[in-house]
Design a protein around this motif. Sequence first.
Motif, PDB file in Angstrom:
ATOM      1  N   GLY A 107      17.185 -17.235-103.925  1.00 42.78           N
ATOM      2  CA  GLY A 107      18.129 -16.326-104.577  1.00 42.78           C
ATOM      3  C   GLY A 107      17.769 -14.865-104.503  1.00 42.78           C
ATOM      4  N   ALA A 108      16.728 -14.512-103.720  1.00 43.74           N
ATOM      5  CA  ALA A 108      16.298 -13.115-103.654  1.00 43.74           C
ATOM      6  C   ALA A 108      17.206 -12.306-102.737  1.00 43.74           C
ATOM      7  N   ASP A 109      17.276 -11.019-103.003  1.00 45.41           N
ATOM      8  CA  ASP A 109      17.954 -10.083-102.105  1.00 45.41           C
ATOM      9  C   ASP A 109      16.960  -9.740-101.004  1.00 45.41           C
TER      10      ASP A 109
ATOM     11  N   SER B  86       0.078 -14.815-103.399  1.00 47.31           N
ATOM     12  CA  SER B  86      -0.994 -14.236-102.583  1.00 47.31           C
ATOM     13  C   SER B  86      -1.016 -14.863-101.192  1.00 47.31           C
ATOM     14  N   VAL B  87      -0.847 -16.175-101.124  1.00 48.94           N
ATOM     15  CA  VAL B  87      -0.866 -16.862 -99.824  1.00 48.94           C
ATOM     16  C   VAL B  87       0.292 -16.402 -98.945  1.00 48.94           C
ATOM     17  N   PHE B  88       1.485 -16.318 -99.508  1.00 51.24           N
ATOM     18  CA  PHE B  88       2.635 -15.997 -98.657  1.00 51.24           C
ATOM     19  C   PHE B  88       2.630 -14.537 -98.202  1.00 51.24           C
ATOM     20  N   ARG B  89       1.998 -13.661 -98.979  1.00 52.28           N
ATOM     21  CA  ARG B  89       1.808 -12.284 -98.464  1.00 52.28           C
ATOM     22  C   ARG B  89       0.929 -12.320 -97.209  1.00 52.28           C
ATOM     23  N   PHE B  90      -0.020 -13.276 -97.193  1.00 52.56           N
ATOM     24  CA  PHE B  90      -0.982 -13.396 -96.082  1.00 52.56           C
ATOM     25  C   PHE B  90      -0.361 -14.099 -94.876  1.00 52.56           C
ATOM     26  N   THR B  91       0.386 -15.178 -95.119  1.00 54.89           N
ATOM     27  CA  THR B  91       0.877 -15.990 -94.002  1.00 54.89           C
ATOM     28  C   THR B  91       2.159 -15.444 -93.368  1.00 54.89           C
ATOM     29  N   ALA B  92       2.778 -14.473 -93.996  1.00 56.58           N
ATOM     30  CA  ALA B  92       4.090 -14.026 -93.506  1.00 56.58           C
ATOM     31  C   ALA B  92       4.035 -13.503 -92.078  1.00 56.58           C
ATOM     32  N   SER B  93       2.915 -12.932 -91.690  1.00 57.23           N
ATOM     33  CA  SER B  93       2.863 -12.364 -90.333  1.00 57.23           C
ATOM     34  C   SER B  93       2.990 -13.453 -89.268  1.00 57.23           C
ATOM     35  N   ALA B  94       2.670 -14.722 -89.606  1.00 61.24           N
ATOM     36  CA  ALA B  94       2.765 -15.809 -88.629  1.00 61.24           C
ATOM     37  C   ALA B  94       4.210 -16.189 -88.357  1.00 61.24           C
ATOM     38  N   CYS B  95       5.036 -16.125 -89.365  1.00 60.23           N
ATOM     39  CA  CYS B  95       6.446 -16.510 -89.197  1.00 60.23           C
ATOM     40  C   CYS B  95       7.276 -15.801 -90.266  1.00 60.23           C
ATOM     41  N   PRO B  96       7.467 -14.482 -90.086  1.00 56.01           N
ATOM     42  CA  PRO B  96       8.175 -13.709 -91.119  1.00 56.01           C
ATOM     43  C   PRO B  96       9.573 -14.239 -91.408  1.00 56.01           C
ATOM     44  N   ASP B  97      10.265 -14.721 -90.365  1.00 56.97           N
ATOM     45  CA  ASP B  97      11.639 -15.173 -90.592  1.00 56.97           C
ATOM     46  C   ASP B  97      11.674 -16.345 -91.574  1.00 56.97           C
ATOM     47  N   ARG B  98      10.692 -17.206 -91.526  1.00 55.93           N
ATOM     48  CA  ARG B  98      10.665 -18.348 -92.455  1.00 55.93           C
ATOM     49  C   ARG B  98      10.362 -17.894 -93.888  1.00 55.93           C
ATOM     50  N   HIS B  99       9.533 -16.880 -94.040  1.00 61.56           N
ATOM     51  CA  HIS B  99       9.259 -16.373 -95.381  1.00 61.56           C
ATOM     52  C   HIS B  99      10.507 -15.692 -95.960  1.00 61.56           C
ATOM     53  N   VAL B 100      11.205 -14.956 -95.129  1.00 62.35           N
ATOM     54  CA  VAL B 100      12.444 -14.318 -95.603  1.00 62.35           C
ATOM     55  C   VAL B 100      13.475 -15.374 -95.977  1.00 62.35           C
ATOM     56  N   GLU B 101      13.617 -16.387 -95.143  1.00 62.23           N
ATOM     57  CA  GLU B 101      14.600 -17.447 -95.430  1.00 62.23           C
ATOM     58  C   GLU B 101      14.253 -18.176 -96.728  1.00 62.23           C
ATOM     59  N   GLY B 102      12.956 -18.426 -96.937  1.00 65.17           N
ATOM     60  CA  GLY B 102      12.532 -19.078 -98.184  1.00 65.17           C
ATOM     61  C   GLY B 102      12.923 -18.252 -99.401  1.00 65.17           C
ATOM     62  N   ALA B 103      12.682 -16.925 -99.318  1.00 64.97           N
ATOM     63  CA  ALA B 103      13.051 -16.047-100.438  1.00 64.97           C
ATOM     64  C   ALA B 103      14.550 -16.042-100.658  1.00 64.97           C
TER      65      ALA B 103
ATOM     66  N   HIS C  30       5.953 -27.485-102.462  1.00 64.88           N
ATOM     67  CA  HIS C  30       6.052 -28.508-101.411  1.00 64.88           C
ATOM     68  C   HIS C  30       7.008 -28.034-100.322  1.00 64.88           C
ATOM     69  N   ALA C  31       8.143 -27.498-100.750  1.00 64.95           N
ATOM     70  CA  ALA C  31       9.152 -27.069 -99.777  1.00 64.95           C
ATOM     71  C   ALA C  31       8.677 -25.847 -98.984  1.00 64.95           C
ATOM     72  N   LEU C  32       8.166 -24.847 -99.692  1.00 63.48           N
ATOM     73  CA  LEU C  32       7.749 -23.619 -99.000  1.00 63.48           C
ATOM     74  C   LEU C  32       6.570 -23.870 -98.063  1.00 63.48           C
ATOM     75  N   GLU C  33       5.625 -24.687 -98.495  1.00 65.77           N
ATOM     76  CA  GLU C  33       4.460 -24.953 -97.647  1.00 65.77           C
ATOM     77  C   GLU C  33       4.839 -25.805 -96.438  1.00 65.77           C
ATOM     78  N   SER C  34       5.727 -26.783 -96.623  1.00 64.47           N
ATOM     79  CA  SER C  34       6.179 -27.576 -95.476  1.00 64.47           C
ATOM     80  C   SER C  34       6.902 -26.691 -94.469  1.00 64.47           C
ATOM     81  N   TYR C  35       7.721 -25.773 -95.000  1.00 66.74           N
ATOM     82  CA  TYR C  35       8.559 -24.938 -94.136  1.00 66.74           C
ATOM     83  C   TYR C  35       7.735 -23.893 -93.388  1.00 66.74           C
ATOM     84  N   THR C  36       6.631 -23.439 -93.995  1.00 64.31           N
ATOM     85  CA  THR C  36       5.812 -22.397 -93.357  1.00 64.31           C
ATOM     86  C   THR C  36       4.528 -22.964 -92.756  1.00 64.31           C
ATOM     87  N   ALA C  37       4.387 -24.290 -92.739  1.00 66.50           N
ATOM     88  CA  ALA C  37       3.167 -24.900 -92.179  1.00 66.50           C
ATOM     89  C   ALA C  37       3.065 -24.601 -90.678  1.00 66.50           C
ATOM     90  N   ARG C  38       1.870 -24.754 -90.171  1.00 63.85           N
ATOM     91  CA  ARG C  38       1.678 -24.614 -88.725  1.00 63.85           C
ATOM     92  C   ARG C  38       2.697 -25.498 -87.996  1.00 63.85           C
TER      93      ARG C  38
END
Length: 455
Positions: free
Chosen positions: A360-362, A339-356, A216-224
């Motif tokens: 707790g990811a490095d 699989s989805v986030f590997r695909f959507t990252a190009s739309a907003c990479p900074d949000r995918h990095v922030e989510g990771a 819910h959080a990741l999809e809301s944050y990376t939604a259009r």
Amino acid sequence: MACAHQWLVQTGDPAFSIDASNLVFGRGALAEVGDHTRASASSAKRVALFTDPVVAALEHVAVAQRSLEAAGFDVAVYRDVAVEPTDASFLAAARFAREGRFDAYVSVGGGSVIDTCKAAILYATYPADFLTYVNEPVGAGEAVPGPLPPHVACPTTCGTGSETTGIAVCDVLALEAKTGIASRRLRPSLALVDPTCTSTLPSSVVAASGFDVLCHALESYTARPHRARPRPDRPSARPMSQGSNPWSDVGSLEALRLGGLYLERAVRDASDVEAREQLAWAASLAGIAFGNAGVHLPHGMAYAVAGLVKDFHMPGYPGNAQTAPLVPHGVSVVLNAPSVFRFTASACPDRHVEGAKRLGADVRGAADGAEAGEVLAAALERLMRATGIPHGLSAIGYRESDVDALVRGTIVQTRLLDNAPIATAEPELATLFRGALTFTSADTTPEGIREEERR
Ligand SMILES: [Fe+2]
């Protein structure tokens, strides 16, 4: 952190709307339900208390009933909510509601119970053919005609967020479609969250519902972004799935931080009161976030994953022996997510990095689309390995030959597909399902490292 393109789109909807939930949160809060219901329905006499057969046997329902009776209500309990609701089970509940002529409603249980109560209130108050209010294209998507009676929603799991949203999900049996009803008017008048209700949950349930929270959080944050969504005809017609927005971002990011800190602990140890309470708070925050932003591809794909499964039971899940093959909702969602986030990252990479990072990811060195998607996907796969979630769709029985059917079951979820940050049609969905069949990141658990060294 904004998507790079969020502030550049000038043709979309420049505004966003917030429907704040009324929320009571804290240990022991369930015993307050009578007083809160009285406060929202001062002259009410009859209250319907919705639950399911499993929760009905727990102390939670007795606590709620005693509290309601102490507040002077005549309480009728409906125990027959189906675990995976259908149009038939929604309508059965609506018959109970209509015949009981209740003044107010209380639901005690998981997402199925709360969703069923929402639908029962709707069809008892404004009777109609079932598909009238169901989302297009499966139903007619007509607006709920007017206000609904008070509904105090009391979740006993820590995941769905249904207590804070205006969404009710069900299977339409004749059409073999999983869809729902979405309206601001369906949002419960009060979400009453007592985290002590989660202390008896098995770890498999906490794991499944915990990943629902994270998605819910990741999809809301990376939604259009809401600015990229076309303007509605009228401002009051702005959809609840309005895309990412500054309000929802706040709840999503905090829910991810809490999930990163507490999900593994909450799964591992039922007596870890702090972890289960913090996960319940994360669920509330993520529910408020996605109730105003909407989810996208992992949830859209999950309907087909859950609906087409042939022979799977989640190890350790309650009721396995009694139920048909069942993929818990959170599992059916999160298996698609890497699989989805590997695909959507190009739309907003900074949000995918922030989510990771929040999980707790490095994230050092993860900047562009491919790296941003991989670091988030790997963070999710690591957490799934650590909490007993199956390793990809193949682990719940899907094969390459199932991809076409999974795509057909997903393409009708237009509300969710439209909320993705990248346009997604059949070819992209097929690629996403193939990518979700197995985990592809390195296994960095101690067992995984030992396995790698053995090879
Ligand atoms: Fe969900």
